[in-house]
Scaffold this motif. Structure first.
Motif, PDB file in Angstrom:
ATOM      1  N   SER A  56       1.077  -1.458  -0.076  1.00  8.80           N
ATOM      2  CA  SER A  56       0.548   0.280   0.264  1.00  8.80           C
ATOM      3  C   SER A  56       0.965   1.128  -0.122  1.00  8.80           C
ATOM      4  N   ASP A  57       0.664   2.136  -0.779  1.00  2.00           N
ATOM      5  CA  ASP A  57       1.572   3.502  -0.369  1.00  2.00           C
ATOM      6  C   ASP A  57       0.512   4.192   0.622  1.00  2.00           C
ATOM      7  N   HIS A  58       1.622   5.124   0.661  1.00  2.00           N
ATOM      8  CA  HIS A  58       0.690   6.449   2.030  1.00  2.00           C
ATOM      9  C   HIS A  58      -1.008   6.989   2.071  1.00  2.00           C
ATOM     10  N   THR A  59      -1.454   6.899   0.692  1.00  2.00           N
ATOM     11  CA  THR A  59      -2.652   7.212   0.592  1.00  2.00           C
ATOM     12  C   THR A  59      -3.574   5.618   1.231  1.00  2.00           C
ATOM     13  N   GLY A  60      -3.085   4.724   1.413  1.00  2.00           N
ATOM     14  CA  GLY A  60      -3.743   4.139   1.501  1.00  2.00           C
ATOM     15  C   GLY A  60      -4.367   2.757   0.413  1.00  2.00           C
ATOM     16  N   ALA A  61      -4.340   4.052  -1.056  1.00  2.00           N
ATOM     17  CA  ALA A  61      -4.036   2.688  -2.009  1.00  2.00           C
ATOM     18  C   ALA A  61      -2.746   1.605  -2.391  1.00  2.00           C
ATOM     19  N   THR A  62      -4.055   0.058  -3.063  1.00  2.00           N
ATOM     20  CA  THR A  62      -2.423  -1.035  -3.219  1.00  2.00           C
ATOM     21  C   THR A  62      -2.779  -0.618  -4.594  1.00  2.00           C
ATOM     22  N   PRO A  63      -1.199  -0.579  -4.768  1.00  2.00           N
ATOM     23  CA  PRO A  63      -1.235  -0.995  -6.345  1.00  2.00           C
ATOM     24  C   PRO A  63      -0.025  -2.085  -6.488  1.00  2.00           C
ATOM     25  N   LEU A  64      -0.146  -2.779  -5.505  1.00  4.88           N
ATOM     26  CA  LEU A  64       0.519  -4.456  -5.870  1.00  4.88           C
ATOM     27  C   LEU A  64       0.169  -5.363  -4.825  1.00  4.88           C
ATOM     28  N   VAL A  65       0.070  -6.522  -5.597  1.00  4.23           N
ATOM     29  CA  VAL A  65      -0.995  -7.499  -4.607  1.00  4.23           C
ATOM     30  C   VAL A  65       0.733  -8.289  -5.321  1.00  4.23           C
ATOM     31  N   ILE A  66       1.465  -9.436  -4.004  1.00  4.19           N
ATOM     32  CA  ILE A  66       1.937  -9.417  -4.062  1.00  4.19           C
ATOM     33  C   ILE A  66       2.486 -11.057  -3.477  1.00  4.19           C
ATOM     34  N   LEU A  67       1.568 -11.906  -5.083  1.00  8.46           N
ATOM     35  CA  LEU A  67       1.992 -13.733  -4.851  1.00  8.46           C
ATOM     36  C   LEU A  67       3.101 -14.342  -4.317  1.00  8.46           C
ATOM     37  N   PRO A  68       2.676 -15.340  -3.341  1.00 11.92           N
ATOM     38  CA  PRO A  68       3.832 -16.241  -3.025  1.00 11.92           C
ATOM     39  C   PRO A  68       4.386 -17.601  -4.239  1.00 11.92           C
ATOM     40  N   SER A  69       4.546 -16.888  -5.341  1.00 12.00           N
ATOM     41  CA  SER A  69       4.680 -17.498  -6.869  1.00 12.00           C
ATOM     42  C   SER A  69       5.161 -16.530  -7.384  1.00 12.00           C
ATOM     43  N   ALA A  70       5.973 -15.277  -6.714  1.00 12.56           N
ATOM     44  CA  ALA A  70       6.706 -13.860  -7.431  1.00 12.56           C
ATOM     45  C   ALA A  70       7.771 -15.026  -6.509  1.00 12.56           C
ATOM     46  N   ALA A  71       8.272 -15.659  -5.940  1.00 12.10           N
ATOM     47  CA  ALA A  71       9.533 -15.791  -5.759  1.00 12.10           C
ATOM     48  C   ALA A  71      10.255 -16.105  -5.737  1.00 12.10           C
ATOM     49  N   SER A  72      11.365 -15.472  -6.297  1.00 16.45           N
ATOM     50  CA  SER A  72      12.349 -15.891  -7.180  1.00 16.45           C
ATOM     51  C   SER A  72      12.603 -16.329  -8.021  1.00 16.45           C
ATOM     52  N   PRO A  73      13.319 -17.046  -8.676  1.00 14.48           N
ATOM     53  CA  PRO A  73      13.844 -18.712  -9.400  1.00 14.48           C
ATOM     54  C   PRO A  73      14.639 -19.292  -8.578  1.00 14.48           C
ATOM     55  N   SER A  74      15.923 -18.371  -7.795  1.00 16.27           N
ATOM     56  CA  SER A  74      16.921 -18.717  -7.689  1.00 16.27           C
ATOM     57  C   SER A  74      16.642 -19.329  -6.028  1.00 16.27           C
ATOM     58  N   ILE A  75      15.560 -18.922  -5.518  1.00 12.86           N
ATOM     59  CA  ILE A  75      14.797 -19.615  -4.363  1.00 12.86           C
ATOM     60  C   ILE A  75      14.670 -21.148  -4.354  1.00 12.86           C
ATOM     61  N   VAL A  76      13.370 -21.076  -5.366  1.00 12.99           N
ATOM     62  CA  VAL A  76      12.320 -22.151  -5.638  1.00 12.99           C
ATOM     63  C   VAL A  76      14.122 -23.812  -6.128  1.00 12.99           C
ATOM     64  N   ALA A  77      15.562 -23.235  -7.136  1.00  9.40           N
ATOM     65  CA  ALA A  77      16.233 -23.930  -7.372  1.00  9.40           C
ATOM     66  C   ALA A  77      16.786 -23.999  -6.283  1.00  9.40           C
ATOM     67  N   ARG A  78      17.133 -23.672  -5.194  1.00  6.91           N
ATOM     68  CA  ARG A  78      17.747 -23.821  -3.881  1.00  6.91           C
ATOM     69  C   ARG A  78      17.368 -25.190  -3.159  1.00  6.91           C
ATOM     70  N   GLU A  79      15.491 -25.148  -3.578  1.00  5.88           N
ATOM     71  CA  GLU A  79      14.719 -25.660  -2.547  1.00  5.88           C
ATOM     72  C   GLU A  79      14.802 -26.872  -3.232  1.00  5.88           C
ATOM     73  N   PHE A  80      14.835 -27.286  -4.929  1.00  4.99           N
ATOM     74  CA  PHE A  80      15.315 -28.450  -5.275  1.00  4.99           C
ATOM     75  C   PHE A  80      16.007 -28.729  -5.358  1.00  4.99           C
ATOM     76  N   GLU A  81      17.148 -28.148  -5.285  1.00  6.35           N
ATOM     77  CA  GLU A  81      18.545 -28.768  -4.871  1.00  6.35           C
ATOM     78  C   GLU A  81      18.373 -29.611  -3.779  1.00  6.35           C
ATOM     79  N   ALA A  82      18.174 -28.700  -2.858  1.00  7.40           N
ATOM     80  CA  ALA A  82      18.155 -28.868  -1.051  1.00  7.40           C
ATOM     81  C   ALA A  82      17.515 -30.954  -0.909  1.00  7.40           C
ATOM     82  N   GLU A  83      16.395 -30.854  -2.314  1.00  8.72           N
ATOM     83  CA  GLU A  83      15.587 -32.008  -2.432  1.00  8.72           C
ATOM     84  C   GLU A  83      16.377 -33.698  -2.968  1.00  8.72           C
TER      85      GLU A  83
END
Length: 94
Positions: A56-83
């Protein structure tokens, strides 16, 4: 400089950001929100731990909603390698 607030929401639970962080552009706030998702995925990698980052910005508007799928590919790759099983050295242990 606009101030953006990064609220965390999951399954009816809301953790409100009361301080916010100033960013000169919305794109910088988006990058920060994606980094937050990366951190959430490090500590809570499996569903049902699906936190949403509501920006949200200072006016209370919500210009962005970031979903769990937005996590970067490097995080996903590290999880895959760990498994993945570790490659053997080729030597048998008797």
């Amino acid at each position: 400089m606009p101030r953006y607030f990064f609220h965390l929401i999951s399954d009816g639970l809301v953790i409100a950001d009361e301080e916010g962080i100033p960013f000169s552009e919305l794109s910088a706030a988006h990058r920060h929100g994606v980094k937050l998702q990366d951190q959430i995925r490090l500590y809570c990698p499996e569903p049902p731990c699906d936190w949403i980052v509501k920006v949200s910005d200072h006016t209370g508007a919500t210009p962005l909603v970031i979903l769990p799928s937005a996590a970067s590919p490097s995080i996903v790759a590290r999880e895959f390698e760990a498994e993945m099983p570790q490659a053997s050295s080729g030597r048998d242990v008797a």
